[in-house]
Write a protein that holds these residues in place. Structure first.
Motif, PDB file in Angstrom:
ATOM      1  N   VAL A   1       0.849  -1.186   0.000  1.00  0.00           N
ATOM      2  CA  VAL A   1       0.000   0.000   0.000  1.00  0.00           C
ATOM      3  C   VAL A   1       0.883   1.233   0.000  1.00  0.00           C
ATOM      4  O   VAL A   1       1.837   1.328   0.777  1.00  0.00           O
ATOM      5  CB  VAL A   1      -0.937   0.019   1.231  1.00  0.00           C
ATOM      6  N   ILE A   2       0.549   2.188  -0.874  1.00  0.00           N
ATOM      7  CA  ILE A   2       1.269   3.455  -0.962  1.00  0.00           C
ATOM      8  C   ILE A   2       0.443   4.507  -0.225  1.00  0.00           C
ATOM      9  O   ILE A   2      -0.760   4.639  -0.473  1.00  0.00           O
ATOM     10  CB  ILE A   2       1.455   3.895  -2.432  1.00  0.00           C
ATOM     11  N   VAL A   3       1.085   5.245   0.688  1.00  0.00           N
ATOM     12  CA  VAL A   3       0.389   6.294   1.439  1.00  0.00           C
ATOM     13  C   VAL A   3       1.142   7.610   1.352  1.00  0.00           C
ATOM     14  O   VAL A   3       2.367   7.635   1.217  1.00  0.00           O
ATOM     15  CB  VAL A   3       0.188   5.913   2.922  1.00  0.00           C
ATOM     16  N   ASP A   4       0.383   8.689   1.447  1.00  0.00           N
ATOM     17  CA  ASP A   4       0.948  10.034   1.558  1.00  0.00           C
ATOM     18  C   ASP A   4       0.914  10.383   3.033  1.00  0.00           C
ATOM     19  O   ASP A   4      -0.146  10.471   3.637  1.00  0.00           O
ATOM     20  CB  ASP A   4       0.118  11.015   0.740  1.00  0.00           C
ATOM     21  N   TYR A   5       2.077  10.550   3.610  1.00  0.00           N
ATOM     22  CA  TYR A   5       2.187  10.765   5.051  1.00  0.00           C
ATOM     23  C   TYR A   5       2.355  12.238   5.426  1.00  0.00           C
ATOM     24  O   TYR A   5       2.518  12.564   6.601  1.00  0.00           O
ATOM     25  CB  TYR A   5       3.361   9.953   5.608  1.00  0.00           C
ATOM     26  N   ARG A   6       2.324  13.145   4.443  1.00  0.00           N
ATOM     27  CA  ARG A   6       2.530  14.569   4.728  1.00  0.00           C
ATOM     28  C   ARG A   6       1.501  15.069   5.737  1.00  0.00           C
ATOM     29  O   ARG A   6       0.321  14.735   5.644  1.00  0.00           O
ATOM     30  CB  ARG A   6       2.394  15.412   3.463  1.00  0.00           C
ATOM     31  N   GLY A   7       1.948  15.849   6.677  1.00  0.00           N
ATOM     32  CA  GLY A   7       1.039  16.432   7.657  1.00  0.00           C
ATOM     33  C   GLY A   7       0.958  15.657   8.957  1.00  0.00           C
ATOM     34  O   GLY A   7       0.327  16.110   9.912  1.00  0.00           O
ATOM     35  N   LEU A   8       1.556  14.485   9.013  1.00  0.00           N
ATOM     36  CA  LEU A   8       1.554  13.730  10.267  1.00  0.00           C
ATOM     37  C   LEU A   8       2.577  14.337  11.228  1.00  0.00           C
ATOM     38  O   LEU A   8       3.667  14.715  10.810  1.00  0.00           O
ATOM     39  CB  LEU A   8       1.921  12.262  10.033  1.00  0.00           C
ATOM     40  N   THR A   9       2.215  14.396  12.484  1.00  0.00           N
ATOM     41  CA  THR A   9       3.175  14.845  13.485  1.00  0.00           C
ATOM     42  C   THR A   9       4.133  13.694  13.785  1.00  0.00           C
ATOM     43  O   THR A   9       3.864  12.543  13.431  1.00  0.00           O
ATOM     44  CB  THR A   9       2.466  15.267  14.786  1.00  0.00           C
ATOM     45  N   VAL A  10       5.207  14.005  14.456  1.00  0.00           N
ATOM     46  CA  VAL A  10       6.172  12.968  14.807  1.00  0.00           C
ATOM     47  C   VAL A  10       5.509  11.926  15.715  1.00  0.00           C
ATOM     48  O   VAL A  10       5.706  10.718  15.554  1.00  0.00           O
ATOM     49  CB  VAL A  10       7.419  13.589  15.493  1.00  0.00           C
ATOM     50  N   ALA A  11       4.695  12.392  16.652  1.00  0.00           N
ATOM     51  CA  ALA A  11       4.005  11.469  17.563  1.00  0.00           C
ATOM     52  C   ALA A  11       3.046  10.557  16.795  1.00  0.00           C
ATOM     53  O   ALA A  11       2.976   9.350  17.059  1.00  0.00           O
ATOM     54  CB  ALA A  11       3.239  12.252  18.624  1.00  0.00           C
ATOM     55  N   GLN A  12       2.308  11.114  15.837  1.00  0.00           N
ATOM     56  CA  GLN A  12       1.389  10.305  15.035  1.00  0.00           C
ATOM     57  C   GLN A  12       2.156   9.292  14.192  1.00  0.00           C
ATOM     58  O   GLN A  12       1.761   8.133  14.091  1.00  0.00           O
ATOM     59  CB  GLN A  12       0.541  11.203  14.127  1.00  0.00           C
ATOM     60  N   ASP A  13       3.253   9.730  13.583  1.00  0.00           N
ATOM     61  CA  ASP A  13       4.053   8.832  12.756  1.00  0.00           C
ATOM     62  C   ASP A  13       4.637   7.701  13.600  1.00  0.00           C
ATOM     63  O   ASP A  13       4.630   6.541  13.179  1.00  0.00           O
ATOM     64  CB  ASP A  13       5.173   9.603  12.056  1.00  0.00           C
ATOM     65  N   THR A  14       5.089   8.029  14.789  1.00  0.00           N
ATOM     66  CA  THR A  14       5.637   7.011  15.689  1.00  0.00           C
ATOM     67  C   THR A  14       4.569   5.999  16.074  1.00  0.00           C
ATOM     68  O   THR A  14       4.807   4.789  16.067  1.00  0.00           O
ATOM     69  CB  THR A  14       6.218   7.672  16.955  1.00  0.00           C
ATOM     70  N   GLN A  15       3.370   6.489  16.396  1.00  0.00           N
ATOM     71  CA  GLN A  15       2.257   5.610  16.760  1.00  0.00           C
ATOM     72  C   GLN A  15       1.869   4.709  15.584  1.00  0.00           C
ATOM     73  O   GLN A  15       1.649   3.507  15.757  1.00  0.00           O
ATOM     74  CB  GLN A  15       1.045   6.441  17.216  1.00  0.00           C
ATOM     75  N   LEU A  16       1.808   5.289  14.391  1.00  0.00           N
ATOM     76  CA  LEU A  16       1.467   4.512  13.192  1.00  0.00           C
ATOM     77  C   LEU A  16       2.502   3.421  12.947  1.00  0.00           C
ATOM     78  O   LEU A  16       2.149   2.259  12.710  1.00  0.00           O
ATOM     79  CB  LEU A  16       1.370   5.419  11.974  1.00  0.00           C
ATOM     80  N   ARG A  17       3.764   3.756  13.030  1.00  0.00           N
ATOM     81  CA  ARG A  17       4.819   2.770  12.817  1.00  0.00           C
ATOM     82  C   ARG A  17       4.744   1.647  13.844  1.00  0.00           C
ATOM     83  O   ARG A  17       4.931   0.484  13.516  1.00  0.00           O
ATOM     84  CB  ARG A  17       6.192   3.438  12.875  1.00  0.00           C
ATOM     85  N   ARG A  18       4.421   1.987  15.088  1.00  0.00           N
ATOM     86  CA  ARG A  18       4.303   0.977  16.146  1.00  0.00           C
ATOM     87  C   ARG A  18       3.150   0.011  15.836  1.00  0.00           C
ATOM     88  O   ARG A  18       3.318  -1.203  15.929  1.00  0.00           O
ATOM     89  CB  ARG A  18       4.073   1.649  17.506  1.00  0.00           C
ATOM     90  N   GLU A  19       2.002   0.561  15.460  1.00  0.00           N
ATOM     91  CA  GLU A  19       0.842  -0.289  15.153  1.00  0.00           C
ATOM     92  C   GLU A  19       1.128  -1.215  13.975  1.00  0.00           C
ATOM     93  O   GLU A  19       0.765  -2.393  14.003  1.00  0.00           O
ATOM     94  CB  GLU A  19      -0.392   0.582  14.860  1.00  0.00           C
ATOM     95  N   LEU A  20       1.772  -0.681  12.945  1.00  0.00           N
ATOM     96  CA  LEU A  20       2.095  -1.506  11.779  1.00  0.00           C
ATOM     97  C   LEU A  20       3.133  -2.574  12.129  1.00  0.00           C
ATOM     98  O   LEU A  20       3.006  -3.720  11.710  1.00  0.00           O
ATOM     99  CB  LEU A  20       2.594  -0.619  10.636  1.00  0.00           C
ATOM    100  N   ARG A  21       4.130  -2.224  12.900  1.00  0.00           N
ATOM    101  CA  ARG A  21       5.169  -3.186  13.301  1.00  0.00           C
ATOM    102  C   ARG A  21       4.556  -4.320  14.111  1.00  0.00           C
ATOM    103  O   ARG A  21       4.905  -5.489  13.926  1.00  0.00           O
ATOM    104  CB  ARG A  21       6.255  -2.475  14.110  1.00  0.00           C
ATOM    105  N   GLU A  22       3.638  -3.983  15.044  1.00  0.00           N
ATOM    106  CA  GLU A  22       2.990  -5.007  15.869  1.00  0.00           C
ATOM    107  C   GLU A  22       2.177  -5.972  15.023  1.00  0.00           C
ATOM    108  O   GLU A  22       1.998  -7.127  15.390  1.00  0.00           O
ATOM    109  CB  GLU A  22       2.110  -4.346  16.932  1.00  0.00           C
ATOM    110  N   ALA A  23       1.676  -5.494  13.884  1.00  0.00           N
ATOM    111  CA  ALA A  23       0.901  -6.351  12.981  1.00  0.00           C
ATOM    112  C   ALA A  23       1.784  -7.086  11.984  1.00  0.00           C
ATOM    113  O   ALA A  23       1.279  -7.807  11.112  1.00  0.00           O
ATOM    114  CB  ALA A  23      -0.142  -5.511  12.243  1.00  0.00           C
TER     115      ALA A  23
END
Length: 181
Positions: A25-47
């Motif tokens: 999946v290709i996503v546009d991540y522009r506009g995410l805060t560092v905290a949001q990006d960190t949370q997203l990466r954690r959720e994806l890694r756990e899956a």
């Protein structure tokens, strides 16, 4: 060293990651805060999902000659790539769920089990439950008739048991009545 030689290992890394992948999946991540990006990466890694930001030209080279080549048209602007080798719908599901809390995250396109899907189709795919959830639903539907049958048999047995006890109780007062008279 030439620039091409420096970039070749990155192209190889992308090619290795997408090899045998069930979905990309290709996503546009522009506009995410560092905290949001960190949370997203954690959720994806756990899956068990690989999530990385690569240059579009490098992804384009890695996609050439693969089933993911159709994604090259979506490679405009800054992009991140989410790759799953186990659960075909997991990246779309997790990214769409996260996008509800972080509207800056935009799913551009994806390839799921060899088929290309645009933004709208990826939203539909994100609503598909996980494999484990589908299997548990299937198992539940198999167990439901058996459970219902067992419940009915138990109720019949209890009713018959009450039916036998009721005549015995009805006969007992009848016997006692003549004895008193």
């Amino acid at each position: 060293m030439a620039k091409v030689e420096l970039k070749q290992p990155i192209v190889q890394e992308i090619a290795e990651n997408i090899k045998d992948a069930q979905s990309v999946v290709i996503v546009d991540y522009r506009g995410l805060t560092v905290a949001q990006d960190t949370q997203l990466r954690r959720e994806l890694r756990e899956a068990g999902i690989t999530y990385k930001v690569y240059k579009n030209t490098l992804m384009n080279f890695a996609f050439k000659g693969t089933e993911f080549e159709s994604l090259t048209d979506s490679l405009e602007g800054p992009n991140a790539i989410a790759i799953s080798k186990d659960d075909a719908t997991a990246p779309a599901r997790i990214l769409a769920k996260f996008a509800k809390t972080a509207p800056a995250l935009e799913i551009k396109a994806g390839v799921v089990e060899g088929n290309f899907y645009d933004t709208e189709a990826m939203k539909e795919i994100s609503s598909i439950p996980s494999r484990e959830e589908l299997l548990s639903r299937l198992l539940g539907s198999f167990q439901s008739p058996i459970t219902n049958f067992a419940r009915v048999i138990k109720q019949i047995a209890e009713k018959d048991g009450e039916g036998e006890a009721a005549p015995a109780e009805a006969e007992a007062p009848a016997e006692e009545a003549p004895a008193e008279a």
